[in-house]
Design an enzyme around this catalytic site. Sequence first.
Site, PDB file in Angstrom:
ATOM      1  NE  ARG A  10      -2.533  -0.012   3.585  1.00 37.07           N
ATOM      2  CZ  ARG A  10      -3.324   0.407   4.540  1.00 37.07           C
ATOM      3  NH1 ARG A  10      -4.634   0.425   4.353  1.00 37.07           N
ATOM      4  NH2 ARG A  10      -2.855   0.830   5.678  1.00 37.07           N
TER       5      ARG A  10
ATOM      6  CG  ASP B 185       6.434  -3.142   9.755  1.00 37.65           C
ATOM      7  OD1 ASP B 185       7.092  -3.531   8.777  1.00 37.65           O
ATOM      8  OD2 ASP B 185       6.077  -1.963   9.913  1.00 37.65           O
TER       9      ASP B 185
ATOM     10  CG  ASP C  86       2.802  -2.915   8.882  1.00 41.54           C
ATOM     11  OD1 ASP C  86       2.851  -1.923   8.148  1.00 41.54           O
ATOM     12  OD2 ASP C  86       3.039  -4.077   8.469  1.00 41.54           O
TER      13      ASP C  86
ATOM     14  CB  THR D 155      -2.368   7.062  -2.791  1.00 45.47           C
ATOM     15  OG1 THR D 155      -1.687   5.801  -2.958  1.00 45.47           O
ATOM     16  CG2 THR D 155      -1.508   8.167  -3.393  1.00 45.47           C
TER      17      THR D 155
END
Length: 208
Positions: A103, A202, A199, A107
């Site tokens: 991603r 991560d 995340d 945006t």
Amino acid sequence: MSKLFVMDHPLIAHKISMIRDVNTSVKDFRELVNEVALLMGYEATKDLELTKTKVQTPLAETVGNVIEKQVALVPILRAGLGMVDALMSLIPAAKVGHIGLYRDHETLQPVEYYCKLPTDIEKRQVLVLDPMLATGGSAAAAIDFIKQRGAKKIKLMCIIGAPEGVAVVQKAHPDVDIYVAALDEGLNEHGYIVPGLGDAGDRLFGTM
Ligand code: PRP
Ligand code: URA
């Protein structure tokens, strides 16, 4: 309209709470994602076709069942990799394709960087794997690629989904059923699932 399956099992609920916990180590996070994917796999493979086969037991010949080579797993890189081993252990004959998407942080739009899928994907039940279904942009784009290569039967498996992402995928791909271990409240202003788990890539790979 596709169906949404939200897992309803104490083992999954318990493990999801540990996955969410910010203090869970990378090693435990990875193991928990694997375990939840395994438990979800039981549900998402419920309608696989069986072929009759002869089995000789120590006492008699009987009729058994086999799952023929009919599944393709497609993790969305990179966090989807965390769900592959679990599904491979359930379906060792599955082929594995990979779609690389990330991603764009500004945006929130998915950017493709890799796509390699089994050549006979049109004959296979495809299970798209990604722990997070947030805005739905990545999953919808991945399913677009997979359909362009001829796949006809696709399911999406995510550990945590947001209602926004579910709606986007259902609108773009009304033929694709969605399996989530937990359905959360929504997204924050950065497109992260709340309460979520942070995340996923991560936390799986220790790149926080
Ligand atoms: C995460 C996640 C999904 C995507 C979900 O990947 O694994 O692929 O975001 O967000 P969306 O529904 O809004 O598209 P990310 O882009 O962080 O890449 P990574 O797996 O390489 O960390
Ligand atoms: N991607 C993640 O890894 N986590 C989120 O909450 C949203 C997108």
